[in-house]
Each structure stands twice: as structure tokens, then as C-alpha cells.
Design an enzyme around this catalytic site. Structure first.
Site, PDB file in Angstrom:
ATOM      1  N   TYR A  47       5.630  -5.431  -9.438  1.00 51.74           N
ATOM      2  CA  TYR A  47       4.100  -6.052  -9.403  1.00 51.74           C
ATOM      3  C   TYR A  47       3.498  -5.706 -10.810  1.00 51.74           C
ATOM      4  O   TYR A  47       3.078  -6.758 -11.116  1.00 51.74           O
ATOM      5  CB  TYR A  47       3.453  -5.185  -8.221  1.00 51.74           C
ATOM      6  CG  TYR A  47       1.917  -5.762  -8.278  1.00 51.74           C
ATOM      7  CD1 TYR A  47       1.848  -6.840  -7.252  1.00 51.74           C
ATOM      8  CD2 TYR A  47       0.932  -4.997  -8.881  1.00 51.74           C
ATOM      9  CE1 TYR A  47       0.477  -7.275  -7.163  1.00 51.74           C
ATOM     10  CE2 TYR A  47      -0.332  -5.639  -8.833  1.00 51.74           C
ATOM     11  CZ  TYR A  47      -0.531  -6.730  -7.905  1.00 51.74           C
ATOM     12  OH  TYR A  47      -1.839  -7.288  -7.879  1.00 51.74           O
ATOM     13  N   LYS A 129     -16.584   0.085  14.876  1.00 57.82           N
ATOM     14  CA  LYS A 129     -17.745   0.209  13.926  1.00 57.82           C
ATOM     15  C   LYS A 129     -17.269   0.914  12.771  1.00 57.82           C
ATOM     16  O   LYS A 129     -17.527   2.277  12.702  1.00 57.82           O
ATOM     17  CB  LYS A 129     -19.137   0.895  14.689  1.00 57.82           C
ATOM     18  CG  LYS A 129     -20.314   0.714  13.873  1.00 57.82           C
ATOM     19  CD  LYS A 129     -21.566   1.075  14.718  1.00 57.82           C
ATOM     20  CE  LYS A 129     -22.731   0.779  13.867  1.00 57.82           C
ATOM     21  NZ  LYS A 129     -22.652   1.597  12.604  1.00 57.82           N
TER      22      LYS A 129
END
EC number: 6.5.1.2
Length: 683
Positions: A47, A129
Site C-alpha cells: 500500500y 449511539k
């Protein structure tokens, strides 16, 4: 033979352009595999080689650097400050439910509003949440063009450069049928492992650790240097949209559509039937909470049907179709070693418990608020007690219970103070308050320091570089005794500081001088009037248009304003009636402090009327139209409800127009709106 450099090998125009495009595609693909799918296809070294190759091409051919290039994720030049962004649609907060009966009450309210019988099952979408920082991303034709924080729900800070460094945020959307405009809302967070690693690095560098992952995420996104943000492994999860034309029929379908475009969504979201199904989902998530790789503080339940969401609408601060179910706070047992008295900006003396350090939610807690002396007496808290502490909202530690059976008889009570622990001035309660306040005012060093720190802060007068360290030195040298003294400072005053150079002194003086023309709303907030936050300050600035008008406003005028109740009005009036404050304001004016605002008329032609705009206006921009309404005393909101007086419809008006007609709300063309502005409806 001359050896070719790497730059020479990639500058062939057609080849370079094609290769750069291919590298961008490959890097974004591998980014998604790694950060979203958790399924890397290549090694880190491979990468890095692709990334470096693209950097080399862009260095040789700056014309090939695109707004969606992965190389932008490493961060750019530091910013001087964040600019403000007004959200096209408000980013509302959610109502909370702490008990299962409150969750059931949520469904009962929905059924009542929709006139739905119990025999009709409601479908819900349930999702964790996240405990992070709410942000909004704006994509135009698939390209990320802006990112901003939630702020107060109406106005946030632009953080585009920082959001570009968040690895799982796509710089360009992929897939089919991309919308021309997409506003997507989500939460930026720091995974727990990354949080622990970051705090370890900060401690090794001699920096204070972050209190919790949420503070770390929020502090990172509000960094002025994107390169610093790029070094922190932040992530984002999307939970909804602002402006967007969609064919999705449900919240679940909408999230699937966002995922198809490459946006990160929660893999823990569930579609359930009925409120009991939602409660079961909540209980399951609570049991699995500690196994997740990130911090959550509850679960959000949303009506899944988007048509029903539209019909239910919103209240002033929260949607009616969603609720946040909060987890019970985590608790631990420890001992109070000492009770310390802290004096704040408004003189409030707060008792703070110094604790034996204890681990709570992955954070070492050594202090907890005791709130006030009524709370101390109610809970019978004493020095030496064994107590249960919890992080209320998983953020602020608090003592919730004394273990009376653990007492030895040596514990000591703390009497309510009669004098300030810092300046020795009289301390007393004001009528109707539980807080004990130092009566010394600005003669009390903590009050003076905190009031000036607040005045100079980023959300107030935004005096860049004038932080607490310099302010405390100014006070200790006797150079500043109130906020007006800031505007009398000279270069020689600053040169008394250790390690203060000419350039830094000039920068501080320039920052102070530039604040003289600050916005009126910021100036009002900076004054530190009790009960007046940023939102109320903005409302006051819009209503009165100048500090002189606000100074002379009566209680009746003040209480007639939204966001201003009797207590706030009395506080405002008391502030401006105080002779010391009048003197400071006169000195500020004499120093050239002249806050600016586009005047909003009191009792204007549109006073008390609420407008919603939809579609594209031919002669006015949306912001310009909004300012015209507000200048005449009206209000503009982003959604249609029964409280809406007029909907102004331009070309390509959307669902707001249909909803207005269904509710019987008056719909105006642009021409009719212009006439209304001119006459206020009085023909």
C-alpha cells in the site's frame, strides 16, 4: 549513460494521467478493504509503495492533483482558524430515555400522533449511539466538498481538511445514481485501542491524557493542523442525511444506499418490529457493549418508515420519530481523601471530591463533582467516606452514594463556606439558588481570570493566541483588571513575559485589535452574562442589532423573545444595570470595540412568522432570502410543521411543498414572497 530519476520516468503526460487515476482507484479500494471491510488484500508495504508512487506523480505534475486524491489524507497546511458553516437543515439533538417505560412511552406518543391502533405494528431501525463528535459531510456530484461539526445544531465549524484525513471517509462516492447534492450526518470516533495508544503517547511526551475517547475525537477534529489529525486513527459512521433526494422508503434502505456509495454505516444496526423488539435489541446491545471495539453510550431507535418520519416531523430541538436510549452509567467504589473547593467564572464555589484513583470505563478517575452543599447534605457525604462513583453520561464522574456501613467514625463533615477559599470575600447563596457564590466579583482572581479567558476564547471574541497562560501572567503583573484592559495593552507590556519575542507580541496585539470588529452575537456571549449561551446570544443580536439597544431593553421586551425566559431576562437586566459593568462597556466603546451585526428589526413586518424555503429561487439565494426574513423579525426553519406560517416554493420544490399542502399551510411563489416582504401581509 545518464541515469533517469523516478520523476523522469513518470512525466509522460498521457501515461502519468492514466497511472494517477489508476493509483487513486486502487488506493481508495484498498482503503475501504482495510478500514470498512476489515479484509485487507495487500500488505502495508505494498500500500505504501502505491501511495508513494502517486505522491511522486503529483509532485511532478501538480495539475494531476485532484480533490479526491488519497494523498490529501496526510493533511495540509495548518489553519489560522475555523470558519463557520450554517447547516441547510438543522442538526437536531435527540430526546433521551433512561428507563424501558420511557421507551414504551415513545411508541405511545407516536401512535397518538399518527392515530395508529395497537393492531398496526411499527417497524424500527435500531443502531448503537456512538460516543463521538457529530459532523456533516456535503457531497456535490459525488465529490466531498465540505465537512462541518454539529456546533449548536444551526451553525458549526468547517473541518473539511481534517475530515479528509479520516481514512474510512470516501473523498469521492462510488456506485450508481449519485445525487447532485448529498448531506450526510454521522459521528467521528476514536476506537478504544487507538484511544489507549494515543494517551500512552501523550503521557510519554509529557502531555495530559484525554479523559475519554469522545474528547479525543472532538479534540482531534477541532485541531487547526490537519497533519496532527492525520496521525490519529479516527473513524466515522454515518447515521442519517440532511438534504438529499432519495427513492429509499425506509431508514434501513437509506443506510444501505449510503453503504452502496462507499459511506461507512454501522454493522450493528438492526430492523425490528414493535417497541418490544426494540427493547430486546437494546438489552442485547447492552450485554455486548464491552465486546465492541469502540465506545457507545446507548442505542438510537428510529421509526423506519421515512414517510412516517416526515409526517411526525420535529420539535424545536429534536425529531419526534427518534429517541436515544441511554445505558445506565458505569460505577465503581473508592474513598474520598479530601474535598477541594473550586471557584468558577461566575463565582460559583463547587465542592470537588479528591478520590483514591479508580478505573472506570477504561479511564482512571481521581476526582468527582459533589455539585453543591444541598447535595452533600442530602447524600451525607464526608471526607473519608467509602463511596460509589459513576461517570454520568460516561463523561463527568460524580459521587452517587455513600456506603454508610463502611464508616469508621473518623469521617469529617464539610461545612458550607462563608468566605471564598481564594480571595476571602464573603460567600453566600442568592435567592432561589442552590449555588454558593463568591461575592468578590472581579476582585477574585479565579473569577477575573476565567472571565477574561472566556472573553478571549474561540467561541467568544476569538483572540488568537491569548490563552490562559498569558492571561494569568497579565493578571499577576497587574496589567489587566477587567476585559476592557485588554485593549490598553502595549508591546512593552507583553515584553515583560519570559520568552516573549517581538513577533509574538505583535501577533497578540494584532489579534486583540482585530477582535474590536467581532460579531455582536460573539460579543454578547463573551460578556459572560449568566444563563446566556451562544444560541441565546445569537438570538439577542438578531433581535436588537446593537449592544446599546440590548442595554436599554426592558424585562417585557426580553421575555417576549424565544429562548429568553424570566430567569434569563432578569440575569440580562441585572448585568446591564450593574454600575461596574456599565463602566467596563463604556471603556470598551472608548477603546474602539464596535461589534458588528446585520440589524434585525424589532417588531418588523414579519415578526413572529415562521418560514420554510423549498426548491430553487430564481432571484435570491437561500441564505439571502433567510437574512431578509430575519431582518424583518421572522424566523426560518428547515422543516415544515404545524407551526410553519409560510412555505416559499421555488423551482423543483420537493417533499416540503407536498407536506405544506397536506397541512393546509400557505404556499408562496417567489413573487408573492417578495410582495410579502414589502408589505408584511398588509395590502
Amino acid at each position: 549513460m545518464q541515469q533517469l530519476s523516478l520523476l523522469d520516468s513518470v512525466v509522460i503526460p498521457d501515461t502519468a494521467q492514466l497511472r494517477a487515476a489508476e493509483l487513486r482507484r486502487l488506493l481508495e479500494h484498498h482503503n475501504r478493504c482495510y478500514y470498512e471491510l476489515d479484509s485487507p488484500e495487500i500488505s502495508d508495504a505494498e500500500y505504501d509503495a502505491l501511495f508513494r508512487e502517486l505522491q511522486v506523480i503529483e509532485a511532478a505534475r501538480p495539475d494531476l492533483l485532484t480533490p479526491d486524491s488519497p494523498t490529501l489524507r496526510v493533511g495540509g497546511k495548518p489553519l489560522a482558524r475555523f470558519s463557520q458553516v450554517r447547516h441547510r437543515m438543522p442538526m437536531l439533538s435527540l430526546e433521551n430515555a433512561m428507563q424501558e417505560d420511557e421507551i414504551r412511552g415513545f411508541e405511545q406518543r407516536i401512535r397518538s400522533l399518527l392515530a395508529l391502533p395497537d393492531t398496526v405494528a411499527l417497524q424500527y431501525q435500531c443502531e448503537p449511539k456512538m460516543d463521538g463528535l457529530a459532523v456533516e459531510l456535503v457531497y456535490q456530484d459525488g465529490l466531498l466538498v465540505q465537512a462541518s461539526t454539529r456546533g449548536d445544531g444551526e451553525v458549526g465549524e468547517e473541518v473539511t481538511a481534517n475530515i479528509r484525513t479520516v481514512r474510512n471517509v470516501p473523498l469521492r462516492l462510488t456506485g450508481d445514481n449519485l445525487p447532485a447534492l448529498l448531506e450526510v450526518r454521522g459521528e467521528v470516533y476514536l476506537p478504544l485501542a487507538a484511544f489507549q495508544q494515543l494517551n500512552q503517547q501523550r503521557e510519554e511526551a509529557g502531555e495530559p491524557p484525554f479523559a475519554n475517547p469522545r474528547n479525543a475525537a472532538a479534540g482531534s477534529i477541532r485541531q487547526l493542523d490537519p497533519a496532527v489529525v492525520a496521525r490519529r486513527p479516527l473513524a466515522m459512521v454515518c447515521y442519517g442525511v440532511g438534504v438529499m433526494e432519495t427513492e429509499a422508503r425506509t431508514q434501513t434502505e437509506l443506510m444501505s444506499q449510503l453503504a452502496a456509495w462507499g459511506l461507512p454505516v454501522s454493522d450493528q444496526a438492526r430492523q425490528v418490529s414493535g417497541i418490544e423488539g426494540a427493547i430486546a435489541c437494546f438489552q442485547d446491545l447492552q450485554e455486548r457493549r464491552d465486546s465492541l471495539l469502540y465506545e457507545i453510550d446507548g442505542m438510537v431507535i428510529k421509526v423506519d418508515d421515512l414517510r412516517l418520519q416526515q409526517e411526525l416531523g420535529e420539535k424545536s430541538r429534536s425529531p419526534r420519530w427518534a429517541i436515544a436510549c441511554k445505558f445506565p452509567p458505569r460505577q465503581a467504589t473508592t474513598r474520598i481523601n479530601e474535598i477541594i473547593l473550586s471557584v468558577g467564572r461566575t463565582g460559583v464555589i463547587t465542592p470537588v471530591a479528591s478520590l483514591e484513583p479508580v478505573e472506570l470505563s477504561g479511564v482512571t478517575v481521581s476526582r468527582a463533582t459533589l455539585h453543591n452543599w444541598d447535595e452533600i447534605r442530602r447524600k451525607d457525604i464526608r471526607v473519608g467516606d467509602r463511596v460509589i462513583v459513576e461517570r454520568a453520561g460516561d463523561v463527568i464522574p460524580a459521587v452517587v452514594k455513600v456506603l454508610l456501613d463502611k464508616r469508621s467514625g473518623t469521617e469529617q463533615e464539610l461545612p458550607e463556606p462563608e468566605t471564598c477559599p481564594v480571595c476571602g470575600s464573603r460567600a453566600a447563596r442568592e435567592a432561589g439558588e442552590v449555588a454558593v457564590r463568591c461575592q468578590g466579583g472581579l476582585a477574585c482572581p479565579p473569577q477575573l481570570a476565567e472571565s477574561i479567558i472566556h472573553f478571549a476564547s474561540r467561541d467568544a471574541m476569538d483572540i488568537d493566541g491569548l490563552g490562559s497562560k498569558y492571561i494569568e501572567q497579565l493578571i499577576s503583573l497587574g496589567l489587566v483588571k477587567d476585559i476592557a484592559d485588554l485593549y490598553r495593552l502595549t508591546r512593552d507590556d507583553f515584553m515583560q513575559f519570559e520568552r516573549m519575542g517581538d513577533k509574538l507580541a505583535e501577533n497578540l496585539l494584532a489579534a486583540i485589535a482585530s477582535s474590536k470588529q467581532q460579531e455582536l452575537s460573539r460579543f454578547i456571549f463573551a460578556l459572560g452574562i449568566r444563563h446566556v449561551g451562544e444560541r441565546t446570544a445569537r438570538t439577542l443580536a438578531e433581535r436588537f442589532g446593537s449592544i446599546d439597544n440590548l442595554q436599554t431593553a426592558t424585562l417585557e421586551e426580553l421575555t417576549s423573545i424565544r429562548d429568553v425566559g424570566p430567569a434569563v431576562a432578569i440575569s440580562i437586566r441585572s448585568f446591564f444595570d450593574a454600575p461596574a459593568n456599565q463602566t467596563v462597556l463604556q471603556r470598551l466603546k472608548a477603546a474602539g470595540v464596535a461589534p458588528t451585526v446585520e440589524e434585525k428589526r424589532v417588531g418588523g413586518r414579519l415578526a413572529g412568522l415562521t418560514f420554510v424555503f423549498t426548491g430553487t429561487l430564481a432571484t435570491l439565494g437561500r441564505d439571502e432570502a433567510k437574512k431578509l426574513v430575519e431582518a424583518e423579525g421572522g424566523n426560518v426553519t428547515g422543516s415544515v410543521s404545524k407551526k410553519t406560517d409560510y412555505v416559499v416554493a421555488g423551482s423543483e420544490a420537493g417533499s416540503k411543498l407536498e407536506k405544506a399542502r397536506n397541512l393546509g399551510i400557505t404556499v408562496l411563489s417567489e413573487d408573492a414572497f417578495s410582495k410579502l416582504l414589502a408589505t408584511g401581509g398588509n395590502q
